[in-house]
Scaffold this motif. Sequence first.
Motif, PDB file in Angstrom:
ATOM      1  N   ARG A   3     -10.056   2.971  -0.208  1.00 43.85           N
ATOM      2  CA  ARG A   3      -9.248   1.818   0.178  1.00 43.85           C
ATOM      3  C   ARG A   3     -10.001   0.517  -0.084  1.00 43.85           C
ATOM      4  O   ARG A   3     -11.225   0.454  -0.027  1.00 43.85           O
ATOM      5  N   LEU A   4      -9.229  -0.533  -0.332  1.00 46.27           N
ATOM      6  CA  LEU A   4      -9.831  -1.840  -0.553  1.00 46.27           C
ATOM      7  C   LEU A   4     -10.470  -2.352   0.733  1.00 46.27           C
ATOM      8  O   LEU A   4     -10.027  -2.032   1.839  1.00 46.27           O
ATOM      9  N   ARG A   5     -11.487  -3.159   0.569  1.00 44.15           N
ATOM     10  CA  ARG A   5     -12.163  -3.788   1.693  1.00 44.15           C
ATOM     11  C   ARG A   5     -11.788  -5.262   1.741  1.00 44.15           C
ATOM     12  O   ARG A   5     -11.223  -5.809   0.790  1.00 44.15           O
ATOM     13  N   HIS A   6     -12.115  -5.915   2.830  1.00 46.34           N
ATOM     14  CA  HIS A   6     -11.636  -7.287   3.046  1.00 46.34           C
ATOM     15  C   HIS A   6     -12.147  -8.254   1.989  1.00 46.34           C
ATOM     16  O   HIS A   6     -11.511  -9.268   1.706  1.00 46.34           O
ATOM     17  N   ASP A   7     -13.307  -7.949   1.377  1.00 45.81           N
ATOM     18  CA  ASP A   7     -13.864  -8.863   0.389  1.00 45.81           C
ATOM     19  C   ASP A   7     -13.535  -8.449  -1.050  1.00 45.81           C
ATOM     20  O   ASP A   7     -14.053  -9.047  -1.993  1.00 45.81           O
ATOM     21  N   ASP A   8     -12.680  -7.447  -1.228  1.00 42.80           N
ATOM     22  CA  ASP A   8     -12.257  -7.041  -2.565  1.00 42.80           C
ATOM     23  C   ASP A   8     -11.147  -7.966  -3.055  1.00 42.80           C
ATOM     24  O   ASP A   8     -10.316  -8.424  -2.262  1.00 42.80           O
ATOM     25  N   PRO A   9     -11.084  -8.220  -4.366  1.00 45.22           N
ATOM     26  CA  PRO A   9     -10.056  -9.123  -4.881  1.00 45.22           C
ATOM     27  C   PRO A   9      -8.675  -8.468  -4.853  1.00 45.22           C
ATOM     28  O   PRO A   9      -8.526  -7.323  -5.296  1.00 45.22           O
ATOM     29  N   PRO A  10      -7.645  -9.154  -4.336  1.00 41.27           N
ATOM     30  CA  PRO A  10      -6.297  -8.583  -4.341  1.00 41.27           C
ATOM     31  C   PRO A  10      -5.700  -8.506  -5.740  1.00 41.27           C
ATOM     32  O   PRO A  10      -4.817  -7.700  -5.996  1.00 41.27           O
ATOM     33  N   ARG A  11      -6.200  -9.362  -6.635  1.00 45.78           N
ATOM     34  CA  ARG A  11      -5.751  -9.349  -8.028  1.00 45.78           C
ATOM     35  C   ARG A  11      -6.961  -9.479  -8.936  1.00 45.78           C
ATOM     36  O   ARG A  11      -7.942 -10.142  -8.598  1.00 45.78           O
ATOM     37  N   ILE A  12      -6.865  -8.856 -10.087  1.00 39.08           N
ATOM     38  CA  ILE A  12      -7.875  -9.006 -11.139  1.00 39.08           C
ATOM     39  C   ILE A  12      -7.119  -9.431 -12.387  1.00 39.08           C
ATOM     40  O   ILE A  12      -6.359  -8.645 -12.967  1.00 39.08           O
ATOM     41  N   GLY A  13      -7.285 -10.687 -12.770  1.00 34.72           N
ATOM     42  CA  GLY A  13      -6.435 -11.238 -13.818  1.00 34.72           C
ATOM     43  C   GLY A  13      -4.980 -11.180 -13.361  1.00 34.72           C
ATOM     44  O   GLY A  13      -4.677 -11.505 -12.201  1.00 34.72           O
ATOM     45  N   PRO A  14      -4.085 -10.686 -14.205  1.00 33.04           N
ATOM     46  CA  PRO A  14      -2.682 -10.587 -13.810  1.00 33.04           C
ATOM     47  C   PRO A  14      -2.352  -9.311 -13.050  1.00 33.04           C
ATOM     48  O   PRO A  14      -1.199  -9.084 -12.683  1.00 33.04           O
ATOM     49  N   HIS A  15      -3.344  -8.464 -12.793  1.00 37.51           N
ATOM     50  CA  HIS A  15      -3.112  -7.130 -12.256  1.00 37.51           C
ATOM     51  C   HIS A  15      -3.320  -7.077 -10.742  1.00 37.51           C
ATOM     52  O   HIS A  15      -4.213  -7.729 -10.199  1.00 37.51           O
ATOM     53  N   THR A  16      -2.510  -6.262 -10.080  1.00 40.99           N
ATOM     54  CA  THR A  16      -2.616  -6.065  -8.640  1.00 40.99           C
ATOM     55  C   THR A  16      -3.618  -4.952  -8.352  1.00 40.99           C
ATOM     56  O   THR A  16      -3.532  -3.862  -8.917  1.00 40.99           O
ATOM     57  N   THR A  17      -4.558  -5.214  -7.474  1.00 36.27           N
ATOM     58  CA  THR A  17      -5.585  -4.228  -7.144  1.00 36.27           C
ATOM     59  C   THR A  17      -5.040  -3.211  -6.154  1.00 36.27           C
ATOM     60  O   THR A  17      -4.519  -3.576  -5.099  1.00 36.27           O
ATOM     61  N   LEU A  18      -5.137  -1.937  -6.500  1.00 42.64           N
ATOM     62  CA  LEU A  18      -4.643  -0.860  -5.638  1.00 42.64           C
ATOM     63  C   LEU A  18      -5.742  -0.246  -4.782  1.00 42.64           C
ATOM     64  O   LEU A  18      -5.523   0.047  -3.599  1.00 42.64           O
ATOM     65  N   ALA A  19      -6.896  -0.009  -5.379  1.00 43.54           N
ATOM     66  CA  ALA A  19      -7.956   0.707  -4.657  1.00 43.54           C
ATOM     67  C   ALA A  19      -9.271   0.548  -5.388  1.00 43.54           C
ATOM     68  O   ALA A  19      -9.309   0.163  -6.562  1.00 43.54           O
ATOM     69  N   ARG A  20     -10.338   0.824  -4.662  1.00 43.94           N
ATOM     70  CA  ARG A  20     -11.638   0.960  -5.317  1.00 43.94           C
ATOM     71  C   ARG A  20     -11.677   2.283  -6.080  1.00 43.94           C
ATOM     72  O   ARG A  20     -11.169   3.295  -5.596  1.00 43.94           O
ATOM     73  N   PHE A  21     -12.315   2.278  -7.231  1.00 44.20           N
ATOM     74  CA  PHE A  21     -12.467   3.518  -7.985  1.00 44.20           C
ATOM     75  C   PHE A  21     -13.575   4.371  -7.400  1.00 44.20           C
ATOM     76  O   PHE A  21     -13.464   5.593  -7.350  1.00 44.20           O
ATOM     77  N   ASP A  22     -14.647   3.733  -6.965  1.00 43.84           N
ATOM     78  CA  ASP A  22     -15.789   4.464  -6.420  1.00 43.84           C
ATOM     79  C   ASP A  22     -15.679   4.541  -4.909  1.00 43.84           C
ATOM     80  O   ASP A  22     -15.438   3.528  -4.235  1.00 43.84           O
ATOM     81  N   ALA A  23     -15.861   5.747  -4.364  1.00 47.98           N
ATOM     82  CA  ALA A  23     -15.816   5.914  -2.915  1.00 47.98           C
ATOM     83  C   ALA A  23     -16.930   5.135  -2.234  1.00 47.98           C
ATOM     84  O   ALA A  23     -16.757   4.592  -1.151  1.00 47.98           O
ATOM     85  N   GLU A  24     -18.070   5.071  -2.874  1.00 48.21           N
ATOM     86  CA  GLU A  24     -19.203   4.286  -2.388  1.00 48.21           C
ATOM     87  C   GLU A  24     -19.658   3.368  -3.512  1.00 48.21           C
ATOM     88  O   GLU A  24     -19.561   3.722  -4.691  1.00 48.21           O
ATOM     89  N   PRO A  25     -20.139   2.180  -3.188  1.00 46.51           N
ATOM     90  CA  PRO A  25     -20.622   1.291  -4.243  1.00 46.51           C
ATOM     91  C   PRO A  25     -21.724   1.965  -5.059  1.00 46.51           C
ATOM     92  O   PRO A  25     -22.685   2.476  -4.504  1.00 46.51           O
ATOM     93  N   GLU A  26     -21.557   2.000  -6.367  1.00 40.45           N
ATOM     94  CA  GLU A  26     -22.558   2.609  -7.232  1.00 40.45           C
ATOM     95  C   GLU A  26     -23.618   1.560  -7.572  1.00 40.45           C
ATOM     96  O   GLU A  26     -23.305   0.523  -8.162  1.00 40.45           O
ATOM     97  N   GLN A  27     -24.847   1.815  -7.178  1.00 41.13           N
ATOM     98  CA  GLN A  27     -25.915   0.850  -7.438  1.00 41.13           C
ATOM     99  C   GLN A  27     -26.389   0.904  -8.886  1.00 41.13           C
ATOM    100  O   GLN A  27     -27.030  -0.037  -9.349  1.00 41.13           O
ATOM    101  N   ALA A  28     -26.072   1.992  -9.587  1.00 40.00           N
ATOM    102  CA  ALA A  28     -26.621   2.176 -10.927  1.00 40.00           C
ATOM    103  C   ALA A  28     -25.594   1.893 -12.014  1.00 40.00           C
ATOM    104  O   ALA A  28     -25.695   2.405 -13.120  1.00 40.00           O
TER     105      ALA A  28
END
Length: 296
Positions: A3-28
């Motif tokens: 699920r998106l977090r409060h600091d995730d962008p609701p839109r990326i360019g013209p696209h609506t953000t649905l979810a994070r792809f990574d379950a945990e932030p990938e540091q690498a």
Amino acid sequence: MERLRHDDPPRIGPHTTLARFDAEPEQAVPARRFIVRSADGDRTLLAFLPRTDVDPTRWAVEAEGARRLSIPGFLPVGEVGGTAELPWCTAPYVPALPLPAALRAHGLPLPEPVVRALGAALARTLATAHAQGVTHAGLSPAAVLLTTEGPRMGCFGAVRAAAPDGERRSGLPGLDSGSLAPEQAAGGRPRPLGDVYALGAVLAYAATGHTVPERDELPSSLRELISACLSRDPERRPRAHQVLTHLEPAARTPVHEATVLDGAAPIPLPAPVVAALARQSAQVLAAELPAPGSLD
């Protein structure tokens, strides 16, 4: 998928953000990865933003370079947009798991036949790229996306984006230190044999579940090959087409350095990984359903 977090962008360019792809932030990996829906509602895409600690200008240059490529097995970049401060790019979405997520779904590590098939697919992709004069310069476990259509290599150019040639890259954000060839960590120009080092690191991780395994932990049938790929001396490493020949000796066509191959093909995936891909697909479909009352 997360699920998106409060600091995730609701839109990326013209696209609506649905979810994070990574379950945990990938540091690498050098990008934040999201699943988005196109403005017309007809397409689901993977969208990428540079990490906040990565130079956005260098990141955008590599994204544009990826957009201009057409190499089977590379994650195809379709759009590049944004500003110099906040660039973004997209790729077509299919259900996919980064290799670390696939290992977690399976319970670590992957079966040896799957590791061999994965290695052959990635080596085929690299051999194709190298025959065209292209160095991937970003291969790592988190950059490998497993799909039912075969593995895809993302994070193109991560090493080049991290720092210019001549500057040390050890410990820089967005890079997997275990997959970074010593000559590239020291600031050397990314070259094909650096990709082979990264391939060895990916296979070692897939076969053991560890980022830096001991030699004795590697499957006996892959030990010599992976160890050769991970040689600190680039000239002692095999070329990508030689790795392919070792892993897939009955290749359909003779493999040599000038051959342009067909790219990655489907590989056998363990049932838990297939199930995880199916769950992700169902979650994305559910996320794309109209909100209650929106059609009233």
